[in-house]
Design a protein around this motif. Sequence first.
Motif, PDB file in Angstrom:
ATOM      1  N   GLY A  81       1.191   2.563   5.127  1.00  0.00           N
ATOM      2  CA  GLY A  81       1.101   2.095   6.509  1.00  0.00           C
ATOM      3  C   GLY A  81      -0.162   1.324   6.812  1.00  0.00           C
ATOM      4  O   GLY A  81      -0.552   1.215   7.972  1.00  0.00           O
ATOM      5  N   CYS A 129       5.499  -4.188   4.497  1.00  0.00           N
ATOM      6  CA  CYS A 129       6.877  -3.720   4.264  1.00  0.00           C
ATOM      7  C   CYS A 129       7.714  -3.692   5.540  1.00  0.00           C
ATOM      8  O   CYS A 129       8.654  -2.904   5.645  1.00  0.00           O
ATOM      9  CB  CYS A 129       6.846  -2.342   3.614  1.00  0.00           C
ATOM     10  SG  CYS A 129       6.205  -1.057   4.708  1.00  0.00           S
ATOM     11  N   CYS A 151       7.645   1.996   4.711  1.00  0.00           N
ATOM     12  CA  CYS A 151       6.891   3.083   4.071  1.00  0.00           C
ATOM     13  C   CYS A 151       6.543   4.208   5.044  1.00  0.00           C
ATOM     14  O   CYS A 151       6.034   5.248   4.625  1.00  0.00           O
ATOM     15  CB  CYS A 151       5.627   2.551   3.407  1.00  0.00           C
ATOM     16  SG  CYS A 151       4.375   1.968   4.549  1.00  0.00           S
ATOM     17  N   CYS A 197       0.806  -1.233   0.000  1.00  0.00           N
ATOM     18  CA  CYS A 197       0.000   0.000   0.000  1.00  0.00           C
ATOM     19  C   CYS A 197       0.838   1.282   0.000  1.00  0.00           C
ATOM     20  O   CYS A 197       0.397   2.314  -0.455  1.00  0.00           O
ATOM     21  CB  CYS A 197      -0.898   0.014   1.235  1.00  0.00           C
ATOM     22  SG  CYS A 197       0.023   0.174   2.794  1.00  0.00           S
ATOM     23  N   LYS A 198       2.020   1.232   0.553  1.00  0.00           N
ATOM     24  CA  LYS A 198       2.884   2.409   0.745  1.00  0.00           C
ATOM     25  C   LYS A 198       2.175   3.504   1.565  1.00  0.00           C
ATOM     26  O   LYS A 198       2.355   4.690   1.348  1.00  0.00           O
ATOM     27  CB  LYS A 198       3.368   2.971  -0.607  1.00  0.00           C
ATOM     28  CG  LYS A 198       4.684   3.702  -0.475  1.00  0.00           C
ATOM     29  CD  LYS A 198       5.208   4.146  -1.827  1.00  0.00           C
ATOM     30  CE  LYS A 198       6.333   5.131  -1.624  1.00  0.00           C
ATOM     31  NZ  LYS A 198       5.888   6.406  -1.122  1.00  0.00           N
ATOM     32  N   CYS A 255      -1.131  -1.918   4.970  1.00  0.00           N
ATOM     33  CA  CYS A 255      -1.189  -3.343   4.637  1.00  0.00           C
ATOM     34  C   CYS A 255      -0.286  -4.202   5.509  1.00  0.00           C
ATOM     35  O   CYS A 255      -0.470  -5.412   5.580  1.00  0.00           O
ATOM     36  CB  CYS A 255      -0.828  -3.553   3.163  1.00  0.00           C
ATOM     37  SG  CYS A 255       0.924  -3.317   2.796  1.00  0.00           S
ATOM     38  N   GLY A 256       0.698  -3.597   6.152  1.00  0.00           N
ATOM     39  CA  GLY A 256       1.588  -4.354   7.039  1.00  0.00           C
ATOM     40  C   GLY A 256       2.604  -5.225   6.316  1.00  0.00           C
ATOM     41  O   GLY A 256       3.208  -6.101   6.913  1.00  0.00           O
TER      42      GLY A 256
HETATM   43  S1  FES Z   1       3.613  -0.892   2.104  1.00  0.00           S
HETATM   44 FE1  FES Z   1       1.778  -1.272   3.241  1.00  0.00          FE
HETATM   45  S2  FES Z   1       2.369  -0.895   5.276  1.00  0.00           S
HETATM   46 FE2  FES Z   1       4.124  -0.360   4.131  1.00  0.00          FE
END
Ligand code: FES
Length: 254
Positions: free
Chosen positions: A55, A60, A72, A52-53, A57-58
């Motif tokens: 914060g 990265c 991200c 998602c970039k 989707c969890g």
């Molecule tokens: S890309 Fe989704 S939480 Fe970082």
Amino acid sequence: MPERTLRIFRGTPEASTYQEFTVEMYEGMVVLDAIHEIQAEHANDLAVRWNCKAGRCGSCSAEINGKPQLMCMARMDKLDRSKPITVEPMRRFPLIRDLVTDVSWNYEVNKRIPPFKPQPRGPDGKHRMQQIDVERIQEFHKCIECFLCQDVCHVMRDHGRYDFAGPRFLIRIASLVMHPLDTENRLRELKDSFGLGYCNITQCCTEVCPEDIRITDNAIIPLKERVAGEFYDPVAWLWRLLRGKKADTRDTVH
Ligand code: FES
Ligand code: SF4
Ligand code: SF4
């Protein structure tokens, strides 16, 4: 424009090294931006998991300068400028390649948690609960399953206790135990199968949680109190013996 050097873990369980890359900084840049730039310009085969970039989707999760955090959400300008930024995979989970780890153990733990078992509906066909109970468990539902808390917890990280469910799943169990409509008693499993006693409430999990869930204070300590009341409180034990049945360990709904 200022430049920053990143020192990135590269490799597989068989062979690994660190590689340094330099990127140009811009305002608002986060570590995941730098990783994408490195992928595009210098190392197309750099493995990284993200989605998602934002914060949400969890995906990265990584260790940045040794601290578990979301790439991200890690602003480059907030990181120590005196040395290269080190980016490594989560240490707690088996490495697949570069920054990607195998987090599937978490899903196996999740499957072992007895599911929500609600009371029958009222005469009007509805379930009702107090707003205070809704608010209390809502905090736990903010979890994005980044597993940073699982990564940092020393019970698994340093002592290799894989029979400990870990903070992410203790909050999931807390959300069920504290649910006023749930009828399942999970306290024996918490003690015997999920290893609640291993947690010594160091708060490290709470410190890394990107959702600011107060894992230790609001979930783990209340669970410990309930388990202590159920199994170690002699007055409660005597009371249960006299009544000939196990006392209801769920919260009273006012
Ligand atoms: S890309 Fe989704 S939480 Fe970082
Ligand atoms: S408070 Fe408990 S669950 Fe959280 S990191 Fe410490 S030992 Fe692990
Ligand atoms: S409790 Fe917080 S740190 Fe742990 S998995 Fe959920 S969002 Fe991540």
